[in-house]
Design an enzyme around this catalytic site. Structure first.
Site, PDB file in Angstrom:
ATOM      1  N   CYS A 194      -0.537  55.171  33.146  1.00  0.00           N
ATOM      2  CA  CYS A 194      -0.011  56.047  34.205  1.00  0.00           C
ATOM      3  C   CYS A 194       0.053  55.282  35.539  1.00  0.00           C
ATOM      4  O   CYS A 194       0.841  54.360  35.678  1.00  0.00           O
ATOM      5  CB  CYS A 194      -0.833  57.325  34.280  1.00  0.00           C
ATOM      6  SG  CYS A 194       0.070  58.664  35.085  1.00  0.00           S
TER       7      CYS A 194
ATOM      8  N   HIS B 130      -0.628  59.367  28.791  1.00  0.00           N
ATOM      9  CA  HIS B 130      -2.079  59.199  28.658  1.00  0.00           C
ATOM     10  C   HIS B 130      -2.466  59.140  27.183  1.00  0.00           C
ATOM     11  O   HIS B 130      -2.863  60.152  26.601  1.00  0.00           O
ATOM     12  CB  HIS B 130      -2.811  60.344  29.379  1.00  0.00           C
ATOM     13  CG  HIS B 130      -2.832  60.172  30.859  1.00  0.00           C
ATOM     14  ND1 HIS B 130      -3.832  59.490  31.518  1.00  0.00           N
ATOM     15  CD2 HIS B 130      -1.945  60.551  31.814  1.00  0.00           C
ATOM     16  CE1 HIS B 130      -3.564  59.464  32.816  1.00  0.00           C
ATOM     17  NE2 HIS B 130      -2.428  60.106  33.014  1.00  0.00           N
TER      18      HIS B 130
ATOM     19  N   GLU C 206      -5.032  58.006  25.836  1.00  0.00           N
ATOM     20  CA  GLU C 206      -6.459  58.307  25.611  1.00  0.00           C
ATOM     21  C   GLU C 206      -6.683  59.795  25.353  1.00  0.00           C
ATOM     22  O   GLU C 206      -7.705  60.174  24.801  1.00  0.00           O
ATOM     23  CB  GLU C 206      -7.303  57.820  26.804  1.00  0.00           C
ATOM     24  CG  GLU C 206      -7.301  58.705  28.053  1.00  0.00           C
ATOM     25  CD  GLU C 206      -6.025  58.634  28.877  1.00  0.00           C
ATOM     26  OE1 GLU C 206      -5.085  57.915  28.479  1.00  0.00           O
ATOM     27  OE2 GLU C 206      -5.962  59.318  29.921  1.00  0.00           O
TER      28      GLU C 206
END
Ligand code: MN
Length: 267
Positions: free
Chosen positions: A129, A235, A237
């Site tokens: 990001c 994102h 994760e």
């Protein structure tokens, strides 16, 4: 001695250490009620992403001095630039537009310094990001300060109101890109929490994925033999489906950090 042997058997001593940049957040509104509200913090999903890929996450507070940051990099094998607020547009030679979001100058300065040091050392860098955006800017690229007002009328909604484990748009992964190779995909379903985006690409980087209306959603090194650099606008994760290809990027980064560490050891 015995405990270090035990650690080694679990593979921890030789696991690459990945610096994860963290945010300095001051919850100023609540300080009157609670004096313990000034935190260095990072989303635990970054920590989990690195750990599950076989790396050892090391959280890097943005309050490190430059000298301390350089000393800290000495023990690390890779760098993960996490998400966060907007970057000061002065770094790419622009004045702020009214739609620019919050910027934290101290954070920008220290993260940029850390990133430039890591680039100089040839350390594998993974940007998420804001991390992707700052990587592009550090290498000479530019950003849209605000996609909805600057990109064009057909821009889709890149700021979802739903949890990050849910995807809200797709990205097209470019054929022959490194990202296509490691994810083994032509399209990836992604979450989206950004109002900025990449405008001009840095010379050493190339586009790896775009959203359907053309926003750059992933970037990578032109030459991986020179430097392992990958950035994604989403994102990964937070995307937990193991079959979705998102974990592969963390794994590829940790592997690159391991190779970087062994080259350092051999030198
Ligand atoms: Mn997006």
């Amino acid at each position: 001695m015995r405990s270090s042997e035990a650690l080694d058997r679990r593979g921890l001593i030789n696991s690459p250490k990945i610096g994860v940049t963290a945010a300095l957040r001051e919850e100023t509104e609540s300080i009157a009620q609670n004096p313990f509200e000034r935190f260095v913090r990072t989303d635990s999903d970054y920590v989990k992403g690195v750990s599950e890929a076989g790396g050892v996450p090391v959280i890097l507070p943005p309050s490190l001095s430059l000298r301390a940051a350089e000393a800290r990099l000495d023990g690390l094998d890779g760098l993960l630039l996490s998400g966060g607020p907007d970057l000061d547009p002065g770094y790419y030679g622009e004045e702020p537009v009214p739609e620019l979001g919050t910027t934290i100058l101290e954070w920008d300065a220290l993260e940029m310094a850390l990133l430039r040091l890591a680039l100089k050392r040839g350390m594998p860098i993974f940007g998420i990001c804001r991390g992707m955006q700052i990587l592009n800017v550090a290498l000479g690229g530019t950003l849209y300060q605000d996609l909805p007002s600057q990109f064009g009328a057909d821009v889709i909604n890149h700021w979802q109101a739903t949890p990050k484990c849910q995807y809200t748009h797709e990205v097209e992964v470019l054929d022959d890109s490194y990202l296509a190779e490691i994810t083994d995909r032509q399209t990836v379903e992604v979450n989206s929490y950004h109002h900025q985006g990449i405008k001009g690409m840095a010379e050493d980087l190339t586009v790896a994925a775009r959203s359907t209306e053309g926003v750059i959603e992933a970037i990578e090194s032109r030459d991986f033999s020179e430097h392992w650099l990958v950035g994604v606008q989403w994102h990964p994760e937070g995307m937990c489906d193991p079959g979705s290809g998102h974990r592969n990027v963390f794994e590829a980064h940790v592997c690159a950090a391991e190779r970087h560490a062994s080259r350092g050891a051999a030198a």
